[in-house]
Scaffold this motif. Sequence first.
Motif, PDB file in Angstrom:
ATOM      1  N   PHE A  58       2.916  -1.975  -8.190  1.00  0.00           N
ATOM      2  CA  PHE A  58       4.087  -2.837  -8.069  1.00  0.00           C
ATOM      3  C   PHE A  58       3.699  -4.201  -7.487  1.00  0.00           C
ATOM      4  O   PHE A  58       4.233  -5.231  -7.900  1.00  0.00           O
ATOM      5  N   ASP A  59       2.758  -4.189  -6.536  1.00  0.00           N
ATOM      6  CA  ASP A  59       2.200  -5.464  -6.066  1.00  0.00           C
ATOM      7  C   ASP A  59       1.482  -6.180  -7.206  1.00  0.00           C
ATOM      8  O   ASP A  59       1.617  -7.403  -7.374  1.00  0.00           O
ATOM      9  N   ALA A  60       0.704  -5.428  -7.975  1.00  0.00           N
ATOM     10  CA  ALA A  60      -0.018  -6.022  -9.098  1.00  0.00           C
ATOM     11  C   ALA A  60       0.946  -6.600 -10.121  1.00  0.00           C
ATOM     12  O   ALA A  60       0.678  -7.644 -10.733  1.00  0.00           O
ATOM     13  N   ALA A  61       2.097  -5.943 -10.294  1.00  0.00           N
ATOM     14  CA  ALA A  61       3.093  -6.454 -11.238  1.00  0.00           C
ATOM     15  C   ALA A  61       3.602  -7.822 -10.806  1.00  0.00           C
ATOM     16  O   ALA A  61       3.812  -8.711 -11.647  1.00  0.00           O
ATOM     17  N   ILE A  62       3.806  -8.011  -9.514  1.00  0.00           N
ATOM     18  CA  ILE A  62       4.239  -9.325  -9.017  1.00  0.00           C
ATOM     19  C   ILE A  62       3.159 -10.358  -9.309  1.00  0.00           C
ATOM     20  O   ILE A  62       3.462 -11.486  -9.749  1.00  0.00           O
ATOM     21  N   ALA A  63       1.900 -10.003  -9.068  1.00  0.00           N
ATOM     22  CA  ALA A  63       0.798 -10.937  -9.310  1.00  0.00           C
ATOM     23  C   ALA A  63       0.673 -11.288 -10.785  1.00  0.00           C
ATOM     24  O   ALA A  63       0.513 -12.458 -11.157  1.00  0.00           O
ATOM     25  N   LEU A  86       9.543   0.951 -13.713  1.00  0.00           N
ATOM     26  CA  LEU A  86       8.607   1.406 -12.693  1.00  0.00           C
ATOM     27  C   LEU A  86       8.570   2.932 -12.646  1.00  0.00           C
ATOM     28  O   LEU A  86       9.606   3.594 -12.778  1.00  0.00           O
ATOM     29  N   HIS A  87       7.364   3.473 -12.407  1.00  0.00           N
ATOM     30  CA  HIS A  87       7.208   4.901 -12.113  1.00  0.00           C
ATOM     31  C   HIS A  87       6.499   5.024 -10.785  1.00  0.00           C
ATOM     32  O   HIS A  87       5.370   4.539 -10.618  1.00  0.00           O
ATOM     33  N   ASP A  88       7.156   5.665  -9.812  1.00  0.00           N
ATOM     34  CA  ASP A  88       6.589   5.910  -8.490  1.00  0.00           C
ATOM     35  C   ASP A  88       5.953   7.290  -8.506  1.00  0.00           C
ATOM     36  O   ASP A  88       6.654   8.309  -8.554  1.00  0.00           O
ATOM     37  N   ALA A  89       4.622   7.326  -8.478  1.00  0.00           N
ATOM     38  CA  ALA A  89       3.911   8.602  -8.586  1.00  0.00           C
ATOM     39  C   ALA A  89       4.188   9.510  -7.400  1.00  0.00           C
ATOM     40  O   ALA A  89       4.167  10.744  -7.530  1.00  0.00           O
ATOM     41  N   GLY A  90       4.433   8.911  -6.230  1.00  0.00           N
ATOM     42  CA  GLY A  90       4.667   9.721  -5.042  1.00  0.00           C
ATOM     43  C   GLY A  90       5.949  10.524  -5.108  1.00  0.00           C
ATOM     44  O   GLY A  90       5.998  11.676  -4.677  1.00  0.00           O
ATOM     45  N   HIS A 142      12.497  -8.277  -4.577  1.00  0.00           N
ATOM     46  CA  HIS A 142      12.986  -6.895  -4.577  1.00  0.00           C
ATOM     47  C   HIS A 142      11.829  -5.897  -4.650  1.00  0.00           C
ATOM     48  O   HIS A 142      11.787  -4.929  -3.872  1.00  0.00           O
ATOM     49  N   MET A 143      10.891  -6.130  -5.560  1.00  0.00           N
ATOM     50  CA  MET A 143       9.763  -5.201  -5.694  1.00  0.00           C
ATOM     51  C   MET A 143       8.874  -5.218  -4.461  1.00  0.00           C
ATOM     52  O   MET A 143       8.375  -4.173  -4.024  1.00  0.00           O
ATOM     53  N   ALA A 144       8.654  -6.402  -3.898  1.00  0.00           N
ATOM     54  CA  ALA A 144       7.807  -6.498  -2.710  1.00  0.00           C
ATOM     55  C   ALA A 144       8.434  -5.748  -1.538  1.00  0.00           C
ATOM     56  O   ALA A 144       7.741  -5.032  -0.797  1.00  0.00           O
ATOM     57  N   GLU A 145       9.735  -5.903  -1.359  1.00  0.00           N
ATOM     58  CA  GLU A 145      10.404  -5.293  -0.212  1.00  0.00           C
ATOM     59  C   GLU A 145      10.585  -3.787  -0.376  1.00  0.00           C
ATOM     60  O   GLU A 145      10.504  -3.042   0.612  1.00  0.00           O
ATOM     61  N   LYS A 146      10.792  -3.317  -1.591  1.00  0.00           N
ATOM     62  CA  LYS A 146      11.171  -1.919  -1.782  1.00  0.00           C
ATOM     63  C   LYS A 146      10.039  -1.041  -2.301  1.00  0.00           C
ATOM     64  O   LYS A 146      10.016   0.163  -2.013  1.00  0.00           O
ATOM     65  N   TYR A 147       9.084  -1.623  -3.059  1.00  0.00           N
ATOM     66  CA  TYR A 147       8.076  -0.789  -3.707  1.00  0.00           C
ATOM     67  C   TYR A 147       6.637  -1.196  -3.406  1.00  0.00           C
ATOM     68  O   TYR A 147       5.726  -0.386  -3.542  1.00  0.00           O
ATOM     69  N   GLY A 148       6.410  -2.422  -3.035  1.00  0.00           N
ATOM     70  CA  GLY A 148       5.052  -2.893  -2.819  1.00  0.00           C
ATOM     71  C   GLY A 148       4.513  -2.555  -1.438  1.00  0.00           C
ATOM     72  O   GLY A 148       5.237  -2.072  -0.557  1.00  0.00           O
ATOM     73  N   LYS A 149       3.236  -2.876  -1.237  1.00  0.00           N
ATOM     74  CA  LYS A 149       2.556  -2.654   0.039  1.00  0.00           C
ATOM     75  C   LYS A 149       2.131  -3.973   0.688  1.00  0.00           C
ATOM     76  O   LYS A 149       1.828  -4.010   1.879  1.00  0.00           O
ATOM     77  N   ASP A 380      -2.019   2.340 -11.893  1.00  0.00           N
ATOM     78  CA  ASP A 380      -2.950   2.247 -10.774  1.00  0.00           C
ATOM     79  C   ASP A 380      -3.582   3.609 -10.483  1.00  0.00           C
ATOM     80  O   ASP A 380      -3.274   4.619 -11.147  1.00  0.00           O
ATOM     81  N   ALA A 381      -4.478   3.652  -9.495  1.00  0.00           N
ATOM     82  CA  ALA A 381      -5.275   4.854  -9.232  1.00  0.00           C
ATOM     83  C   ALA A 381      -4.454   5.998  -8.669  1.00  0.00           C
ATOM     84  O   ALA A 381      -4.917   7.147  -8.662  1.00  0.00           O
ATOM     85  N   ASP A 382      -3.252   5.732  -8.183  1.00  0.00           N
ATOM     86  CA  ASP A 382      -2.368   6.796  -7.704  1.00  0.00           C
ATOM     87  C   ASP A 382      -1.460   7.333  -8.803  1.00  0.00           C
ATOM     88  O   ASP A 382      -0.711   8.287  -8.580  1.00  0.00           O
ATOM     89  N   GLY A 383      -1.491   6.695  -9.962  1.00  0.00           N
ATOM     90  CA  GLY A 383      -0.615   7.099 -11.053  1.00  0.00           C
ATOM     91  C   GLY A 383       0.692   6.340 -11.115  1.00  0.00           C
ATOM     92  O   GLY A 383       1.537   6.619 -11.967  1.00  0.00           O
ATOM     93  N   ASN A 384       0.904   5.356 -10.201  1.00  0.00           N
ATOM     94  CA  ASN A 384       2.059   4.462 -10.341  1.00  0.00           C
ATOM     95  C   ASN A 384       1.897   3.649 -11.620  1.00  0.00           C
ATOM     96  O   ASN A 384       0.771   3.328 -12.021  1.00  0.00           O
ATOM     97  N   ARG A 385       2.987   3.300 -12.240  1.00  0.00           N
ATOM     98  CA  ARG A 385       2.868   2.498 -13.456  1.00  0.00           C
ATOM     99  C   ARG A 385       4.033   1.535 -13.611  1.00  0.00           C
ATOM    100  O   ARG A 385       5.123   1.766 -13.092  1.00  0.00           O
ATOM    101  N   VAL A 386       3.749   0.465 -14.336  1.00  0.00           N
ATOM    102  CA  VAL A 386       4.742  -0.583 -14.578  1.00  0.00           C
ATOM    103  C   VAL A 386       4.651  -1.012 -16.040  1.00  0.00           C
ATOM    104  O   VAL A 386       3.554  -1.264 -16.552  1.00  0.00           O
ATOM    105  N   ALA A 387       5.798  -1.092 -16.699  1.00  0.00           N
ATOM    106  CA  ALA A 387       5.924  -1.760 -17.995  1.00  0.00           C
ATOM    107  C   ALA A 387       6.918  -2.884 -17.797  1.00  0.00           C
ATOM    108  O   ALA A 387       8.052  -2.643 -17.368  1.00  0.00           O
ATOM    109  N   ALA A 388       6.516  -4.112 -18.063  1.00  0.00           N
ATOM    110  CA  ALA A 388       7.379  -5.257 -17.770  1.00  0.00           C
ATOM    111  C   ALA A 388       7.385  -6.238 -18.928  1.00  0.00           C
ATOM    112  O   ALA A 388       6.326  -6.582 -19.469  1.00  0.00           O
ATOM    113  N   THR A 389       8.573  -6.683 -19.286  1.00  0.00           N
ATOM    114  CA  THR A 389       8.737  -7.697 -20.325  1.00  0.00           C
ATOM    115  C   THR A 389       9.601  -8.806 -19.753  1.00  0.00           C
ATOM    116  O   THR A 389      10.646  -8.543 -19.152  1.00  0.00           O
ATOM    117  N   GLN A 390       9.149 -10.058 -19.912  1.00  0.00           N
ATOM    118  CA  GLN A 390       9.869 -11.194 -19.318  1.00  0.00           C
ATOM    119  C   GLN A 390       9.896 -12.358 -20.301  1.00  0.00           C
ATOM    120  O   GLN A 390       9.050 -12.453 -21.194  1.00  0.00           O
TER     121      GLN A 390
END
Length: 577
Positions: A58-63, A86-90, A142-149, A380-390
């Motif tokens: 999710f951090d990578a998605a912002i970048a 977004l998919h939260d692997a945890g 929103h992503m930084a506050e709720k899903y990112g590290k 990512d290495a934890d299995g989190n994933r993002v598909a984003a279209t803008q």
Amino acid sequence: MKAIAHLLLVSLLALAPAVAAPRAATPAAHPPGVAIASGHALATEAGLQVLREGGNAFDAAIAVSSTLSVVEPISSGLGGGGFFLLHDAGTGKDVFIDARETAPAAATEAEYLLENGEFNRDRAMNGPWSAGIPGLPAAFVHMAEKYGKLPLKTTLAPAMRIAREGFPVYARMARGYASRRDVMDRYPGTRAVYLASGRPIAEGDIFRQPDLAHTLELLAEKGFDGFYRGETAKKLLKGVHDEGGKWTAAELAAYQVRERAPIVFDYDGWKITTAPPPSSGGIALAEMLQILEPWDLSKLDATHRTHLVVEAMRRAYRDRTFYLGDPDFVEIPQRTLTSADYAAGLRATINPDKATPSDMLSGKQTPLEDEETTHFSIIDADGNRVAATQTVNLLYGSGLIPPGTGVLLNDEMDDFALKPGTPNAFGVMGFDANAPKPGKRMLSSMTPTFMESADKVAVLGTPGGSRIITMVLLGILGYDDGLDAQQVAALPRYHHQWMPDVIQAETDAFTPDVVKGLRAMGHTVDVPDEEGGDDGRRSSHVWGNLQTVEWNKATGTLSGGTDPRNPVGAAKVQLSP
């Protein structure tokens, strides 16, 4: 999974990685590393940099998203919006973040009519009245506050650096500017950026955007208030008002992203998770794939396979036109449209050997949209994933940069049915469900999507206007056929959207025998390079910019695919140490 129906000619990019890890004896619990595919190599590298610094997907998605906003102004930017799946692997949770632009209160249907009652196309496409309230900066917060590290100061750092230091102008960017210069030259803020050297930008120039870097810095430092209130907001409002627009400080400050439940359905052993309204993509995918599921496409010849896929496309796009809009404002019969029973009813209307004329599925003509949008996919290495279209909609959006911001505003208002029943700039029309109202989000075709089977996970999406949905459909069918990520990204494409009643196809998508067979069934086929085509028009040779990543849990491998139609895109895998 079904076997591959027939051989496909594909082109492989050198940047696209080979399979990235050795075969595992049992299904892997976590990916062996990270994978990112995006429309520009600098954006892909920005995402990898943030992951190396301890961030998650999710951090990578912002970048990636913010860097694309700098290096792909032709397609997206801080002045536009987007959808993030977004998919939260945890937790195992999937969520859809809707950062679509919203309609200003002043933008009533009457404002887009000329004195004679005709549609004011220029106002809908260009300048301040064409722009909705941007959503992308709010999505970052929103992503930084709720899903990112990581803090925004870290995740936005690559975009800030590239905006300040510059990057080489590429051919598509220069061509797009040349085609929109007559509009972009109207506005002093835009001229200050694109004519900074005293001449139009050209391929190979180093393109610097110091004002945009400053806007990103304020966003990183102050979060939501760094864009929607304070210095940046004042500059945005002044720039819009100076050109005759009527945004207000209150509606800018009131913008909110929406978290929505994705559309989820099954197809041939895959769990498909995709975009809900105000995207039209997920409902259309559910209709099309559930119509097709009873047929074993792998056992059909190419002509009959294409015929059935086209007939599924035809029916889904007809429903898109009449039923879909912003779910916060209109009641959408989503449960019906995505049900297997409804798909069965549509399937019963398909003649397996003959085309259904679109005028038998009542409605009016709807030509194709353009393809100025961008997409990226991350695991990512934890299995989190993002598909984003803008997107910012048309090439360079509205063409308007409010002075001192570097923010190129969108022209998404044209995606509303500003005059019901009248096609927009791309020929796509709508009715009351997609009419503008204050704060309402315009209908979109953006379709970020996850696929998951017992042993594979794939993330995919693409730009392409109304053709986004059919490109994602063909990508899903490609994965289902057993293709790898790069082959899926390179698949030949064809499209039907109910109206006009014509199959559009890329060069070499069909053999001459398939074209002949489809025409014998009653289809009109528009073939590039064929003199005139069936309807006297010529189709684009290629379209789209599909970006996809795949995790094969059975082999413990990651791979990525980037569209060979886009020479500046990159799909990269980085293994865990």
